[in-house]
Design an enzyme around this catalytic site. Structure first.
Site: not given
Ligand code: SAH
Length: 368
Positions: A112, A132, A143, A146, A358
């Site tokens: 994506e 992005c 995480c 996520c 995100c």
């Molecule tokens: N793996 C990398 C990049 C991908 S995620 C990282 O962790 O930085 C990009 C950003 O989106 C990261 O800061 C992540 O923590 C955030 N993110 C992931 N899931 C999210 C959610 N449900 N709501 C808000 N931010 C989120």
């Protein structure tokens, strides 16, 4: 005008030499030097390399058979050699203009990407187009908040598959991409070699300034140093998300083997080596990490650190029970940081309606 390369001449020579040695298809992501070496290997004159470069990056050609300046005979010979472009599988547009793409790769996997346009405004009078990009199919970091992490991990993306995402959005919008954020699916620093090659290509072949490229990472030991050693003027964003080790481990399982103090020490090294400030991303989860005491603890870590905190109010995903804090909570978190002289901004995600925000990049079509 394209921004000029910001790599110093010595590093440039090294990069050119290194990349010229591995001139193998798929061709996308290769430098002029690599492409020149490759056409010569094929018995063609050197100038064909520059032509190939222009057709790949400026004209967006998808098959060598379509390059009309090449001889018919050679085109037929190399017709099956992949340039490395993906196929558009799905596209959806949110009311705010954000576009989400699902791209199908050569092996059938889906990744994506999101195109985020921004029009004018005081801060950025020229209109911007941010992409992005994903760096892996899925993500192994798991995480807790996520969506990508909930779906498991398949594989790293090749450099061509990263560059392809940017070209696809650029072609779709018919507008030059001004910024790229490595914030899609995957953990960029687990795929650091291909990410660095993609960055080189986005800068020198596609023409995006290094300062307009942001790599976001959860933090992998020694890899932030590796990024600094590449001596590029890119922006580093670190997903901190918690002000102490206990809380961080709850949210980010991989934090277990990389204590927050060590991570922050490596970030400090990054600032010293590159002279660039680090952005700390901090997701705000109601009642979990968004209280004034958390803000205060965060400030204590970051005092005197050449950095900037980017708060991301949580975007709800189906697979998790967290809640987004209300505006007052967010405002008081911001205020505590400001009182403590910490530079802070709040990122309200775009593209919520296209499931493109995100952490939502697994929703809908293409879900497995
Ligand atoms: N793996 C990398 C990049 C991908 S995620 C990282 O962790 O930085 C990009 C950003 O989106 C990261 O800061 C992540 O923590 C955030 N993110 C992931 N899931 C999210 C959610 N449900 N709501 C808000 N931010 C989120």
């Amino acid at each position: 005008m394209l921004p000029l390369s910001q790599v110093d001449p010595l590093t440039q020579k090294k990069l050119d030499r290194a990349s010229a040695e591995i001139a193998i298809p798929p061709l996308l992501g290769a430098s002029v030097a690599e492409l020149t070496a490759w056409v010569q290997q094929q018995g063609q004159p050197a100038y064909r390399g520059k032509q190939l470069h222009e057709w790949i990056y400026q004209k967006g050609v998808r098959s060598l058979a379509d390059i009309s300046v090449f001889s018919k005979q050679w085109r037929a010979e190399v017709a099956e050699i992949p340039i490395g472009r993906s196929n558009l599988h799905y596209r959806s547009v949110a009311p705010d203009g954000t576009v989400k793409y699902l791209l199908q790769l050569a092996d059938g996997q889906i990744v994506e990407s999101v195109g985020i346009p921004a029009f004018g405004g005081k801060e950025h009078p020229k209109s911007r187009l941010t992409v992005c990009v994903s760096t892996q199919v899925g993500c192994p970091m798991a995480c807790d908040f996520c969506a990508t992490g909930k779906g498991g991990y398949k594989r790293n993306l090749g450099r061509h598959e990263i560059v392809d995402q940017v070209l696809t959005v650029q072609e779709d919008f018919q507008q030059r991409v001004s910024n790229v954020v490595f914030m899609g699916m995957g953990e960029p620093l687990l795929n650091v070699d291909n990410v660095l090659e993609a960055i080189r290509s986005l800068n020198q072949d596609v023409g995006i300034g290094q300062r307009s490229l942001t790599v976001s990472t959860v933090g992998i030991r020694n890899r932030i140093r590796q990024l600094a050693q590449a001596r590029m003027q890119i922006t580093l964003a670190v997903s901190l998300h918690a002000p102490n080790q206990t809380l961080r481990e709850q949210l980010i399982p991989s934090a277990h083997s990389y204590p927050i103090e060590d991570l922050l020490a490596e970030c400090r090294e990054y600032v010293e080596m590159t002279g660039r400030r680090v952005t700390f991303e901090y997701i705000l989860l109601a009642g979990v990490n968004d209280l004034p005491k958390h803000a205060l603890e965060l400030a204590q870590h970051l005092r005197g650190f050449q950095s900037h905190v980017n708060l991301i109010p949580y975007n709800p995903i189906q697979e998790a029970d967290y809640k987004r804090p209300n505006r007052d909570r967010i405002a008081s978190f911001v205020n505590v940081l400001k009182q403590q002289q910490i530079a802070v901004s709040v990122r309200y995600s775009r593209g919520l309606e296209a499931d493109a925000a995100c952490g939502q990049l697994r929703a809908g079509v293409g879900k497995e």
